[in-house]
Design a protein around this motif. Structure first.
Motif, PDB file in Angstrom:
ATOM      1  N   ASP A  60     -10.883   2.201 -13.530  1.00 11.56           N
ATOM      2  CA  ASP A  60     -10.254   1.923 -12.240  1.00 11.56           C
ATOM      3  C   ASP A  60      -8.884   1.317 -12.483  1.00 11.56           C
ATOM      4  OD1 ASP A  60     -12.388   2.736 -10.628  1.00 11.56           O
ATOM      5  OD2 ASP A  60     -13.386   0.802 -10.838  1.00 11.56           O
ATOM      6  N   VAL A  61      -7.889   1.752 -11.725  1.00 10.99           N
ATOM      7  CA  VAL A  61      -6.532   1.218 -11.843  1.00 10.99           C
ATOM      8  C   VAL A  61      -6.080   0.761 -10.470  1.00 10.99           C
ATOM      9  CG1 VAL A  61      -4.178   1.665 -12.595  1.00 10.99           C
ATOM     10  CG2 VAL A  61      -6.076   2.852 -13.713  1.00 10.99           C
ATOM     11  N   LYS A  62      -5.559  -0.461 -10.398  1.00 12.64           N
ATOM     12  CA  LYS A  62      -5.145  -1.029  -9.110  1.00 12.64           C
ATOM     13  C   LYS A  62      -3.680  -1.427  -9.168  1.00 12.64           C
ATOM     14  CE  LYS A  62      -9.790  -2.683  -8.130  1.00 12.64           C
ATOM     15  NZ  LYS A  62     -10.654  -3.814  -7.744  1.00 12.64           N
ATOM     16  N   PHE A  63      -2.950  -1.042  -8.145  1.00  9.95           N
ATOM     17  CA  PHE A  63      -1.542  -1.405  -8.022  1.00  9.95           C
ATOM     18  C   PHE A  63      -1.394  -2.444  -6.930  1.00  9.95           C
ATOM     19  CE2 PHE A  63       2.505  -0.772  -5.736  1.00  9.95           C
ATOM     20  CZ  PHE A  63       3.383  -1.145  -6.752  1.00  9.95           C
ATOM     21  N   VAL A  64      -0.835  -3.586  -7.289  1.00  9.67           N
ATOM     22  CA  VAL A  64      -0.567  -4.654  -6.326  1.00  9.67           C
ATOM     23  C   VAL A  64       0.934  -4.873  -6.280  1.00  9.67           C
ATOM     24  CG1 VAL A  64      -1.061  -7.028  -5.640  1.00  9.67           C
ATOM     25  CG2 VAL A  64      -2.769  -5.715  -6.925  1.00  9.67           C
ATOM     26  N   ARG A  65       1.525  -4.651  -5.126  1.00  7.91           N
ATOM     27  CA  ARG A  65       2.972  -4.768  -4.999  1.00  7.91           C
ATOM     28  C   ARG A  65       3.434  -6.177  -5.363  1.00  7.91           C
ATOM     29  NH1 ARG A  65       5.793  -1.003  -3.160  1.00  7.91           N
ATOM     30  NH2 ARG A  65       3.971  -0.063  -2.190  1.00  7.91           N
ATOM     31  N   GLY A  66       4.483  -6.256  -6.177  1.00  6.82           N
ATOM     32  CA  GLY A  66       4.998  -7.546  -6.610  1.00  6.82           C
ATOM     33  C   GLY A  66       4.501  -7.957  -7.976  1.00  6.82           C
ATOM     34  N   GLY A  86      -9.692  10.723  -2.567  1.00  2.96           N
ATOM     35  CA  GLY A  86      -8.816  11.726  -1.982  1.00  2.96           C
ATOM     36  C   GLY A  86      -8.575  12.861  -2.960  1.00  2.96           C
ATOM     37  N   GLU A  87      -7.329  13.163  -3.183  1.00  2.20           N
ATOM     38  CA  GLU A  87      -6.965  14.283  -4.053  1.00  2.20           C
ATOM     39  C   GLU A  87      -7.288  13.972  -5.515  1.00  2.20           C
ATOM     40  OE1 GLU A  87      -3.072  17.217  -4.721  1.00  2.20           O
ATOM     41  OE2 GLU A  87      -2.987  15.502  -3.354  1.00  2.20           O
ATOM     42  N   VAL A  88      -7.522  15.028  -6.308  1.00  2.14           N
ATOM     43  CA  VAL A  88      -7.733  14.900  -7.744  1.00  2.14           C
ATOM     44  C   VAL A  88      -6.551  15.544  -8.460  1.00  2.14           C
ATOM     45  CG1 VAL A  88      -9.243  15.395  -9.698  1.00  2.14           C
ATOM     46  CG2 VAL A  88     -10.233  14.992  -7.432  1.00  2.14           C
ATOM     47  N   PHE A  89      -5.952  14.804  -9.389  1.00  3.27           N
ATOM     48  CA  PHE A  89      -4.817  15.293 -10.168  1.00  3.27           C
ATOM     49  C   PHE A  89      -5.282  15.524 -11.612  1.00  3.27           C
ATOM     50  CE2 PHE A  89      -3.075  12.785  -6.709  1.00  3.27           C
ATOM     51  CZ  PHE A  89      -2.071  13.621  -6.209  1.00  3.27           C
ATOM     52  N   TYR A  90      -4.935  16.687 -12.144  1.00  3.13           N
ATOM     53  CA  TYR A  90      -5.380  17.068 -13.482  1.00  3.13           C
ATOM     54  C   TYR A  90      -4.192  17.231 -14.427  1.00  3.13           C
ATOM     55  CZ  TYR A  90      -9.874  18.409 -11.328  1.00  3.13           C
ATOM     56  OH  TYR A  90     -11.070  18.420 -10.659  1.00  3.13           O
ATOM     57  N   ALA A 135      -6.286  -7.536  -0.534  1.00  2.71           N
ATOM     58  CA  ALA A 135      -6.438  -6.106  -0.774  1.00  2.71           C
ATOM     59  C   ALA A 135      -5.242  -5.560  -1.544  1.00  2.71           C
ATOM     60  CB  ALA A 135      -6.583  -5.363   0.554  1.00  2.71           C
ATOM     61  N   GLU A 136      -5.513  -4.641  -2.467  1.00  2.46           N
ATOM     62  CA  GLU A 136      -4.456  -4.028  -3.241  1.00  2.46           C
ATOM     63  C   GLU A 136      -3.707  -3.028  -2.370  1.00  2.46           C
ATOM     64  OE1 GLU A 136      -7.719  -3.815  -4.108  1.00  2.46           O
ATOM     65  OE2 GLU A 136      -7.725  -5.535  -5.448  1.00  2.46           O
ATOM     66  N   ASP A 137      -2.465  -2.727  -2.785  1.00  2.00           N
ATOM     67  CA  ASP A 137      -1.729  -1.678  -2.084  1.00  2.00           C
ATOM     68  C   ASP A 137      -2.482  -0.358  -2.169  1.00  2.00           C
ATOM     69  OD1 ASP A 137       1.825  -2.315  -2.145  1.00  2.00           O
ATOM     70  OD2 ASP A 137       0.164  -3.630  -1.669  1.00  2.00           O
ATOM     71  N   PHE A 138      -2.958  -0.042  -3.350  1.00  2.00           N
ATOM     72  CA  PHE A 138      -3.835   1.107  -3.494  1.00  2.00           C
ATOM     73  C   PHE A 138      -4.487   1.060  -4.868  1.00  2.00           C
ATOM     74  CE2 PHE A 138       0.177   2.742  -5.207  1.00  2.00           C
ATOM     75  CZ  PHE A 138      -0.213   3.463  -6.320  1.00  2.00           C
ATOM     76  N   SER A 139      -5.527   1.867  -5.019  1.00  2.00           N
ATOM     77  CA  SER A 139      -6.187   1.980  -6.316  1.00  2.00           C
ATOM     78  C   SER A 139      -6.524   3.442  -6.571  1.00  2.00           C
ATOM     79  CB  SER A 139      -7.459   1.131  -6.359  1.00  2.00           C
ATOM     80  OG  SER A 139      -8.424   1.620  -5.453  1.00  2.00           O
ATOM     81  N   PHE A 140      -6.678   3.772  -7.843  1.00  2.00           N
ATOM     82  CA  PHE A 140      -7.124   5.114  -8.202  1.00  2.00           C
ATOM     83  C   PHE A 140      -8.022   5.012  -9.415  1.00  2.00           C
ATOM     84  CE2 PHE A 140      -3.130   4.495 -10.476  1.00  2.00           C
ATOM     85  CZ  PHE A 140      -3.357   5.021 -11.736  1.00  2.00           C
ATOM     86  N   VAL A 141      -8.719   6.086  -9.710  1.00  2.00           N
ATOM     87  CA  VAL A 141      -9.676   6.092 -10.802  1.00  2.00           C
ATOM     88  C   VAL A 141      -9.304   7.172 -11.810  1.00  2.00           C
ATOM     89  CG1 VAL A 141     -11.276   7.658  -9.612  1.00  2.00           C
ATOM     90  CG2 VAL A 141     -12.150   6.101 -11.369  1.00  2.00           C
ATOM     91  N   PHE A 176      -7.294   8.126  -4.926  1.00  2.00           N
ATOM     92  CA  PHE A 176      -7.340   9.443  -5.567  1.00  2.00           C
ATOM     93  C   PHE A 176      -7.887   9.295  -6.981  1.00  2.00           C
ATOM     94  CE2 PHE A 176      -3.066   7.660  -6.004  1.00  2.00           C
ATOM     95  CZ  PHE A 176      -2.830   7.732  -7.365  1.00  2.00           C
ATOM     96  N   MET A 177      -8.012  10.415  -7.675  1.00  2.00           N
ATOM     97  CA  MET A 177      -8.542  10.446  -9.030  1.00  2.00           C
ATOM     98  C   MET A 177      -7.576  11.197  -9.943  1.00  2.00           C
ATOM     99  SD  MET A 177     -12.027  12.270 -10.497  1.00  2.00           S
ATOM    100  CE  MET A 177     -13.061  11.457  -9.272  1.00  2.00           C
ATOM    101  N   ILE A 178      -7.495  10.735 -11.195  1.00  2.00           N
ATOM    102  CA  ILE A 178      -6.758  11.432 -12.244  1.00  2.00           C
ATOM    103  C   ILE A 178      -7.738  11.845 -13.329  1.00  2.00           C
ATOM    104  CG2 ILE A 178      -5.150  11.065 -14.161  1.00  2.00           C
ATOM    105  CD1 ILE A 178      -3.442   9.383 -12.295  1.00  2.00           C
ATOM    106  N   HIS A 179      -7.684  13.086 -13.752  1.00  2.00           N
ATOM    107  CA  HIS A 179      -8.483  13.551 -14.893  1.00  2.00           C
ATOM    108  C   HIS A 179      -7.519  13.849 -16.031  1.00  2.00           C
ATOM    109  CE1 HIS A 179     -11.234  15.605 -17.513  1.00  2.00           C
ATOM    110  NE2 HIS A 179     -12.225  15.580 -16.634  1.00  2.00           N
ATOM    111  N   THR A 180      -7.667  13.123 -17.142  1.00  2.00           N
ATOM    112  CA  THR A 180      -6.703  13.257 -18.237  1.00  2.00           C
ATOM    113  C   THR A 180      -7.158  14.239 -19.314  1.00  2.00           C
ATOM    114  OG1 THR A 180      -7.556  11.128 -19.061  1.00  2.00           O
ATOM    115  CG2 THR A 180      -5.436  11.105 -17.955  1.00  2.00           C
ATOM    116  N   GLY A 181      -7.734  15.352 -18.909  1.00  2.00           N
ATOM    117  CA  GLY A 181      -7.869  16.490 -19.796  1.00  2.00           C
ATOM    118  C   GLY A 181      -9.173  16.647 -20.550  1.00  2.00           C
TER     119      GLY A 181
END
Length: 333
Positions: free
Chosen positions: A312-318, A141-145, A66-72, A112-117
């Motif tokens: 989709d963006v996934k962050f894996v520690r290391g 979760g939260e949406v960042f714009y 499992a990834e540390d976390f992912s966002f879209v 969470f989600m990011i909306h790039t404009g």
């Protein structure tokens, strides 16, 4: 549907010449370009991008990895646009949100989600209302714009800032930390004159924001217009983007996410990975395509969803770089 591998000969997408009259080497350009809907998982080894088909990565994913976390990331929904290239942008945004919410069994939903404009087409309150209503149904979760020029310049950002300006600085830039990763949202759409612009005030803020961070801190920067120069003749870049990128060179892992050009383009420079997202509204032509101009591009009936998408963006520690997977709206779950 086009697919790029770094170790193979690259064919230009249909309608795009290998070379253009402006002298651009189309073959090399396509070497850092992947079109929307490719469904590729990107990873970096020693600064070199490698890719696998999404289906291959899903089959090979072992339990316990499992990834540390992912966002879209979603971008360029252009709610309010109703011309021939896509008369139902609300419908395709809904399709994108439905895709995000379809979490396969045994997998975790995006954090969470990011909306790039370019959330809207005309900065109207009713357009923002529709966009946020649709996006609010996503199982994240939260949406960042961050703002696009269509959200900001038509009313000097008044409606955008009223809705999304809380906790931001200046014309809407901000940062936050999540599980050890530092996220920076920028506004490069103020006083757009063909190209994007950050401005001295925002650059000074960015310098101060990054100053206290260790070089080992993973950084994710997101803005609307690409920070790197994708295609200057069409204004697809940020005039002072190089100044911001210079501040990021000391960090070991930097991911820069943008929208604006309505197609997937990727590039790696040292420890910095650049990724522009597909639109959920309509495609645009490839940079410098013969006879083309920037703007909404109509595609044959039945093909629209294959050139729209989410990321989709996934962050894996290391791991030094984030894994980025693009999905077209035409893909089945």
């Amino acid at each position: 549907m086009n697919r790029f591998k770094q170790d193979e000969g690259v064919q230009a997408p249909e309608g795009v010449a290998d070379t253009a009259g402006d002298g651009i080497d189309r073959r090399n350009f396509l070497g850092c370009m992947a079109w929307a809907g490719t469904g590729l998982l990107w990873s970096m080894v020693g600064g070199v991008p490698t890719s696998k088909l999404l289906a291959q990565t899903m089959k090979g994913a072992g339990a316990g990895k499992a990834e540390d976390f992912s966002f879209v990331q979603v971008s360029d929904s252009h709610i309010g646009f109703n011309k021939g290239a896509n008369p139902d942008v609300t419908g395709t945004l809904k399709k994108a949100i439905d895709k995000i919410s379809m979490v396969p069994s045994g997998m975790k939903a995006p954090d969470f989600m990011i909306h790039t404009g370019d959330i809207t087409q005309n900065s109207k309150a009713v357009e923002f209302d529709t966009a946020t209503q649709v996006i609010s149904t996503a199982k994240v979760g939260e949406v960042f714009y961050v703002a696009g020029e269509h959200d900001f310049n038509l009313d000097d950002g008044a409606e955008y800032k009223k809705r999304f300006g809380k906790g931001t600085v200046g014309n809407g830039w901000y940062s936050h930390n999540y599980k050890g990763v530092h996220f920076v949202g920028l506004n490069n759409c103020v006083q757009v004159d063909a190209m994007g612009n950050l401005g001295a005030e925002q650059l000074a803020w960015l310098k101060a924001d990054l100053a206290g961070l260790s070089a080992s801190t993973p950084i994710v920067v997101f803005a609307h217009i690409p920070l790197w120069m994708v295609y200057e003749k069409w204004g697809w870049g940020t005039q002072d983007g190089a100044l911001a990128l210079a501040m990021l060179k000391r960090f070991g892992s930097v991911t820069v996410l943008n929208g604006h050009i309505h197609q997937v383009v990727q590039k790696v420079e040292g420890n910095v990975s650049f990724h522009t997202a597909a639109s959920t509204a309509f495609p645009q032509a490839a940079p410098g395509a013969v006879g083309a101009t920037p703007g909404p591009m109509a595609v044959p009936p039945g093909k629209l969803q294959s050139v729209l998408g989410v990321t989709d963006v996934k962050f894996v520690r290391g791991h030094n770089h984030l894994a980025v997977v693009d999905h077209s709206l035409a893909e089945t779950a």
